[in-house]
Design an enzyme around this catalytic site. Structure first.
Site, PDB file in Angstrom:
ATOM      1  N   GLU A  21       0.819  -1.210   0.000  1.00 38.46           N
ATOM      2  CA  GLU A  21       0.000   0.000   0.000  1.00 38.46           C
ATOM      3  C   GLU A  21       0.851   1.257   0.000  1.00 38.46           C
ATOM      4  O   GLU A  21       0.491   2.266  -0.617  1.00 38.46           O
ATOM      5  CB  GLU A  21      -0.942  -0.018   1.204  1.00 38.46           C
ATOM      6  CG  GLU A  21      -1.980  -1.132   1.169  1.00 38.46           C
ATOM      7  CD  GLU A  21      -2.847  -1.078  -0.071  1.00 38.46           C
ATOM      8  OE1 GLU A  21      -3.177   0.025  -0.535  1.00 38.46           O
ATOM      9  OE2 GLU A  21      -3.183  -2.155  -0.606  1.00 38.46           O
ATOM     10  N   HIS A  76       0.107   7.183  -6.526  1.00 35.56           N
ATOM     11  CA  HIS A  76      -1.175   7.885  -6.504  1.00 35.56           C
ATOM     12  C   HIS A  76      -1.022   9.330  -6.045  1.00 35.56           C
ATOM     13  O   HIS A  76      -1.797  10.197  -6.458  1.00 35.56           O
ATOM     14  CB  HIS A  76      -2.178   7.131  -5.629  1.00 35.56           C
ATOM     15  CG  HIS A  76      -2.715   5.898  -6.285  1.00 35.56           C
ATOM     16  ND1 HIS A  76      -4.027   5.760  -6.671  1.00 35.56           N
ATOM     17  CD2 HIS A  76      -2.100   4.746  -6.661  1.00 35.56           C
ATOM     18  CE1 HIS A  76      -4.208   4.584  -7.244  1.00 35.56           C
ATOM     19  NE2 HIS A  76      -3.048   3.946  -7.245  1.00 35.56           N
ATOM     20  N   ASP A  78       0.498 -11.517  -8.878  1.00 37.98           N
ATOM     21  CA  ASP A  78       1.353 -12.612  -9.316  1.00 37.98           C
ATOM     22  C   ASP A  78       1.571 -13.575  -8.166  1.00 37.98           C
ATOM     23  O   ASP A  78       1.160 -13.322  -7.036  1.00 37.98           O
ATOM     24  CB  ASP A  78       2.658 -12.110  -9.957  1.00 37.98           C
ATOM     25  CG  ASP A  78       3.748 -11.725  -8.971  1.00 37.98           C
ATOM     26  OD1 ASP A  78       3.818 -12.298  -7.872  1.00 37.98           O
ATOM     27  OD2 ASP A  78       4.572 -10.863  -9.322  1.00 37.98           O
ATOM     28  N   ASP A 104      10.245  -9.637  -8.235  1.00 40.62           N
ATOM     29  CA  ASP A 104      10.847 -10.463  -9.263  1.00 40.62           C
ATOM     30  C   ASP A 104      10.052 -10.364 -10.559  1.00 40.62           C
ATOM     31  O   ASP A 104       8.978  -9.758 -10.595  1.00 40.62           O
ATOM     32  CB  ASP A 104      10.962 -11.919  -8.791  1.00 40.62           C
ATOM     33  CG  ASP A 104       9.612 -12.580  -8.554  1.00 40.62           C
ATOM     34  OD1 ASP A 104       8.602 -12.098  -9.086  1.00 40.62           O
ATOM     35  OD2 ASP A 104       9.571 -13.588  -7.823  1.00 40.62           O
TER      36      ASP A 104
END
Length: 357
Positions: free
Chosen positions: A63, A70, A212, A219
């Site tokens: 975050e 952002h 992922d 990675d």
């Protein structure tokens, strides 16, 4: 002027150049090249223990890294009214900016970070970029990001619709990011951040579904997994901004899938599949650019020495998840063949949800 005088002046210049610069003494016996950096060692100690759970690559890292983008991307090269860039406005004007649709979910980390910035008497803009740099250094194989200090506190909120969304077309993303000063390759470079990212708001029924299968390691795995043929939705079906994923538990963003396959960005995307070091180097460069949007680097102080050195990567190359073959890779770069990568043996890969912190 005599030769002897010239020789004396040259010797003095060489001696002056060779003399070590006196370093500022900071807390706990640490030193810094500039006394202004000393406070950041104290911030480092505090947030590693009390935000990042002793230096873990967990949800607050995800975050915090998201927040660097952002906050900073509220910037336009052509219209200063769009926002001040990396100025902390998302904290200072959180009642406005965290309600923008693209910023949903940032309110939690904003409220986590705010008291730490106030406690240490540093600007919100500096704190956001520092926390993101420290956080991602906790991830295996992570970058060591540049950190420049001295951003003044901002004076106005950024405008809405400055943060690209997963539902946007590639053309729309390139246009918005181009207005902020980034070329198509740099956009892909920044998306290496998704290797340690998760989501809560594209599909709110699956908290923390990562992008992922290695969400605690910086990675290249995301760069191959996004190119695999999608077959399922991990949660309650299709949602705006979501497309079919290849792995149970993994959410695939529509924007990632499109950028991985678009001729304007596909080759940069593919270049990271078997080159972790290239991915990190280009991410560091793109983040250095992002972190000073709205500022002149010459007005800031380089305190990069405070950022921890990340642990080394376990692998320089992504792998095909267990149960997948090269025939399921939707290679999209027209100028280079898809690299040969190893396959993971064992039962079909699935992705565990990232637990809430």
């Amino acid at each position: 002027m005599s030769f002897k005088t010239v020789f004396a002046l040259v010797s003095l210049a060489v001696l002056s150049f060779a003399m070590p610069t006196k370093r500022a003494v900071c807390s706990n016996g640490r030193t810094a090249s500039n006394a202004a950096c000393c406070t950041w060692f104290d911030v480092l100690d505090d947030i590693q223990e009390n935000i990042f759970d002793g230096g873990e690559c967990g949800e607050d890292v995800h975050e915090s890294l998201r927040l660097t983008f952002h906050d900073a991307i509220g910037f336009s090269q052509s219209n200063p009214a769009v926002g001040g860039g990396a100025d902390g406005s998302i904290i200072a004007f959180s009642d406005i900016e965290t309600n923008f649709h693209a910023n949903l979910g940032t309110d939690d980390i904003v409220e986590v970070q705010r008291p730490f910035a106030i406690k240490h008497n540093v600007s919100f803009g500096d704190f956001i970029q520092f926390a993101g740099a420290v956080g991602v250094s906790n991830c295996a194989g992570g970058p060591r990001l540049q950190f420049l200090a001295g951003r003044p506190n901002n004076t106005f909120p950024a405008q809405d619709l400055t943060v690209p969304e997963p539902t946007d077309s590639v053309t729309a993303i390139l246009s918005r990011m181009g207005d902020a000063g980034f070329n198509p390759e740099e956009i892909v470079d920044l998306l290496a951040s998704h290797s340690v990212a998760a989501q809560d708001h594209v599909d709110p029924t699956i908290h923390g579904s990562p992008f992922d299968s290695t969400p605690s390691a910086f990675d290249p795995q995301i760069f191959v997994e996004v190119l695999l043929t999608g077959t399922l939705f991990p949660g309650n079906g299709s949602n705006p901004g979501e497309v079919l994923s290849p792995l149970p538990g993994e959410l695939r963003l529509q924007s990632d899938a499109l950028l991985a396959r678009d001729p304007r960005t596909a080759c940069e995307w593919q270049s990271f599949v078997n080159n972790h070091d290239l991915m990190v180097t280009r991410f560091e460069a793109a983040m250095a650019k992002l972190a000073i949007l709205g500022h002149n680097a010459r007005d800031l102080i380089d305190c990069s020495e405070v950022i921890p050195v990340p642990n080394s990567a376990t692998s320089n190359t992504a792998s095909l998840p267990a149960g997948f073959s090269m025939g399921e890779v939707e290679a999209s770069c027209d100028t280079a063949p898809f690299p040969t990568i190893p396959s993971i043996a064992g039962p079909e890969t699935s992705v565990a949800r990232v637990p809430p912190s």
